[in-house]
Structures are given as C-alpha cells and as structure tokens.
Design a protein around this motif. Sequence first.
Motif, PDB file in Angstrom:
ATOM      1  N   LEU A   1       0.817  -1.211   0.000  1.00 13.82           N
ATOM      2  CA  LEU A   1       0.000   0.000   0.000  1.00 13.82           C
ATOM      3  C   LEU A   1       0.855   1.267   0.000  1.00 13.82           C
ATOM      4  O   LEU A   1       0.316   2.372   0.086  1.00 13.82           O
ATOM      5  CB  LEU A   1      -0.909   0.015   1.242  1.00 13.82           C
ATOM      6  N   HIS A   2       2.162   1.103  -0.096  1.00 16.15           N
ATOM      7  CA  HIS A   2       3.084   2.243   0.006  1.00 16.15           C
ATOM      8  C   HIS A   2       2.733   3.326  -1.000  1.00 16.15           C
ATOM      9  O   HIS A   2       2.617   3.076  -2.202  1.00 16.15           O
ATOM     10  CB  HIS A   2       4.510   1.749  -0.244  1.00 16.15           C
ATOM     11  N   GLY A   3       2.521   4.545  -0.494  1.00 16.60           N
ATOM     12  CA  GLY A   3       2.252   5.684  -1.355  1.00 16.60           C
ATOM     13  C   GLY A   3       0.809   5.861  -1.762  1.00 16.60           C
ATOM     14  O   GLY A   3       0.471   6.836  -2.433  1.00 16.60           O
ATOM     15  N   GLN A   4      -0.058   4.940  -1.354  1.00 15.48           N
ATOM     16  CA  GLN A   4      -1.459   5.032  -1.742  1.00 15.48           C
ATOM     17  C   GLN A   4      -2.255   5.822  -0.708  1.00 15.48           C
ATOM     18  O   GLN A   4      -1.919   5.858   0.475  1.00 15.48           O
ATOM     19  CB  GLN A   4      -2.057   3.643  -1.912  1.00 15.48           C
ATOM     20  N   ALA A   5      -3.334   6.455  -1.191  1.00 17.00           N
ATOM     21  CA  ALA A   5      -4.178   7.285  -0.338  1.00 17.00           C
ATOM     22  C   ALA A   5      -5.615   6.772  -0.376  1.00 17.00           C
ATOM     23  O   ALA A   5      -6.090   6.314  -1.418  1.00 17.00           O
ATOM     24  CB  ALA A   5      -4.122   8.739  -0.797  1.00 17.00           C
ATOM     25  N   PHE A   6      -6.280   6.857   0.780  1.00 14.88           N
ATOM     26  CA  PHE A   6      -7.656   6.382   0.922  1.00 14.88           C
ATOM     27  C   PHE A   6      -8.473   7.426   1.681  1.00 14.88           C
ATOM     28  O   PHE A   6      -7.963   8.076   2.599  1.00 14.88           O
ATOM     29  CB  PHE A   6      -7.696   5.046   1.671  1.00 14.88           C
ATOM     30  N   ASP A   7      -9.731   7.542   1.327  1.00 10.88           N
ATOM     31  CA  ASP A   7     -10.603   8.501   1.984  1.00 10.88           C
ATOM     32  C   ASP A   7     -10.814   8.105   3.447  1.00 10.88           C
ATOM     33  O   ASP A   7     -11.016   6.933   3.759  1.00 10.88           O
ATOM     34  CB  ASP A   7     -11.952   8.540   1.261  1.00 10.88           C
ATOM     35  N   HIS A   8     -10.729   9.082   4.354  1.00 18.31           N
ATOM     36  CA  HIS A   8     -10.987   8.784   5.762  1.00 18.31           C
ATOM     37  C   HIS A   8     -12.159   9.596   6.306  1.00 18.31           C
ATOM     38  O   HIS A   8     -12.391   9.613   7.510  1.00 18.31           O
ATOM     39  CB  HIS A   8      -9.739   9.017   6.625  1.00 18.31           C
ATOM     40  N   ASP A   9     -12.910  10.241   5.412  1.00 17.82           N
ATOM     41  CA  ASP A   9     -14.059  11.014   5.869  1.00 17.82           C
ATOM     42  C   ASP A   9     -15.369  10.393   5.389  1.00 17.82           C
ATOM     43  O   ASP A   9     -16.303  10.215   6.166  1.00 17.82           O
ATOM     44  CB  ASP A   9     -13.943  12.465   5.380  1.00 17.82           C
ATOM     45  N   GLY A  10     -15.440  10.017   4.116  1.00 19.67           N
ATOM     46  CA  GLY A  10     -16.664   9.429   3.586  1.00 19.67           C
ATOM     47  C   GLY A  10     -16.868   7.982   3.984  1.00 19.67           C
ATOM     48  O   GLY A  10     -17.991   7.477   3.986  1.00 19.67           O
ATOM     49  N   ASP A  11     -15.770   7.280   4.327  1.00 22.11           N
ATOM     50  CA  ASP A  11     -15.834   5.879   4.754  1.00 22.11           C
ATOM     51  C   ASP A  11     -16.105   5.853   6.264  1.00 22.11           C
ATOM     52  O   ASP A  11     -15.280   6.336   7.055  1.00 22.11           O
ATOM     53  CB  ASP A  11     -14.503   5.208   4.429  1.00 22.11           C
ATOM     54  N   PRO A  12     -17.244   5.307   6.714  1.00 20.62           N
ATOM     55  CA  PRO A  12     -17.578   5.359   8.153  1.00 20.62           C
ATOM     56  C   PRO A  12     -16.522   4.725   9.043  1.00 20.62           C
ATOM     57  O   PRO A  12     -16.203   5.270  10.107  1.00 20.62           O
ATOM     58  CB  PRO A  12     -18.921   4.613   8.229  1.00 20.62           C
TER      59      PRO A  12
END
Length: 345
Positions: A157-168
């Motif tokens: 997962l190095h360097g990847q970004a994921f939403d932390h607001d829309g995902d409960p």
Amino acid sequence: MSNKDVEGPQGEGPRILCHRFEPPADRADLGRAWREHLAPVFAVAFRPETDLTVPIAMRSYHLGDLLIGDVVAPAHILERTPEMIQQQGLDHILLQFYRRGQSTVESEDRANPVLETQCVVFDLAQPVRIVAAAVDATNVVIPRALLEDQGCRPEGLHGQAFDHDGDPYARLVHAFIADVVACGDLLHQHEAATAARAIVQLCGTYLRGRAGTAAPQNLDASIKARRLIERELHDFALSPATIAARLGMSRSTLYRLFGETGGVLAYIRDRRLMRAMRMLVRGDAARPLRISQLAYAVGFSDEKTFRRAFRQRFGFIPSEAVAYPFGVGERQAGISVLRSWFDNL
C-alpha cells in the motif's frame, strides 16, 4: 524541542512522554531547525512558495508500542532515499490522516495525489518523494510486525491514499486516533498501552481491506537482518554467524549493515533489553514474570548479566521499570529524541 514527563496523582503512575517541535528564538534558523526535527524520517527541502512565517508545529506521543501525534507543516518536499533507508534501518509504517492540504506522493512506479480528508500510507523501508502544500495531519507510526500480526501486509500500500471522511470505518479510526492525541498530555502509561493495542487493531483492520500492489522483492538487506533478529531474540544462540548464514550473506557484509549502531551484537543486546522493558511496563503477561524468567524470555542466559545490562541501558534496575514512562532511559548523545523513539519501538 521538549521531552516531557509528568507524574500523575499518587497511585496512577507516570504520564507518557511528549516530544514537541519548538521554533528557535531566531526565526532565521527556523528552516534548519525544521529539517533537523524531521531528519529521523525524511530529508526536507523547501519549495519556492514555502512561507516560513506561518505557524509550524509537531508533537509526538510515545505509547510504548507505537507513536502518534499531529503536525502543521509548511509547503515542502520530503524524501526517503535508498541511502537513508539503508543507514536508518527503519521497519515501520507511517499513516498520515490529512485534515487540511494536499500533496503528490512519488514512489518507484507511480505518483499519487493525496487530498484533504485522505489517509496516505508510507512504508518507511521503501523510497518515496512527497511534494506537499501546507498540511495539517494526524500521524501514526506502527512497527510493521504489529500490523503483520493483524494479518495486514502494508508494504503493497506504500504511497497510496484512501478517503478517511466518507468511509464510516475510516472516520472512526481517524477520530479515535485524533482523540488519543488530544488527550495525550493526560494519559498514563498503562492507559497508553491499552490505547496503542486498540490503534493497532483499528489500523490493521482498516488497511487489511485495502487493495495494494505486490510487495517489493528487493527489500533492503538491513531491514531483512533486523526482521530476522526481532523474530529470534529469544534464542540464546543468536549470533552474527547464524544471521549471516540464514540471510545468505557474508559476515563482513552483515557487520557493515550495523556499523552505525555499534555492531551486530550490540544491536541484538539493545533489542533484547527494549523487549524486556516493554514486557515490564505493559504488564500484560498472564502473571508477573520473575526477573530470571524475563531474562531467559529475551535471550539472556543468566539473570546477573541481564540485570547489569538493563541498568547500564536504562539507568535503573528491572524491578523499578513500572515507575518510569515509555521512552525514559534512552541513549540521547548525538541522537535526536524522535530517532531514538523510532529505534526503540
């Protein structure tokens, strides 16, 4: 910079340590001070639009098994080079939850944008370059082995970004970590240990459900050696010869990998003592261990040698460990507090 230890009310034990970036009195030295503060993790360069007159802040809390904190940083470029990785030997995962700002994260095979309200994953054993605008973020640094125990393989997962607001669930993870940071000055070390275990479980579940690319095959030799040592600390017979044979390298190559840490044997002893310290402070064994049992559990062949080495390393005897917060007794000469904390996780 500051490294704070606040003693709690009688019977509650010491509070956890906090390390803060403190701007120098001479603002002309601010850029240099900020570069030095981040040097244990990243090399820092400033962008043409960087404004060093805006507030800059960073605080880190030592929870025993991991570090948490937050940062308000100016626009800058951060980099981890192969040379830094080999020299430092860090085998940790850094999660940054952006509250404000954005960046572009450049790894070996891709460049990913990171936006406000996203979480970006950094494997500190892999090279990376980050071109960042001014950001405000929550940080978590977790040893890789703790996430692997949760069934997570974060290197892909190095360097990847994921939403932390829309995902409960991601919002829950970030809210919990941010709340622990907000309460950091009030926590005692037994509370910190419980919070750390919860954070590892939350982050492990969060990352386990993410799709990542294949793990790198050319993992740095120093990281491989440190992983092997960590797995085999309990073995009295662990030696440079056995490590070199297991890794398929010459002993001279192995010695070079640990030249800056005082040598292979010194590194093994230090990791054994740090594991003993964590076992004493956490107090999570089914029943309290006798000092002799603890010595054998971390690979010392006799109690006397263990007691002497422990006192030399931390400045107090094993039975006194519960009276000290995580991070006390570290070697500070020539080593920044953050670097020492990273090394001792």
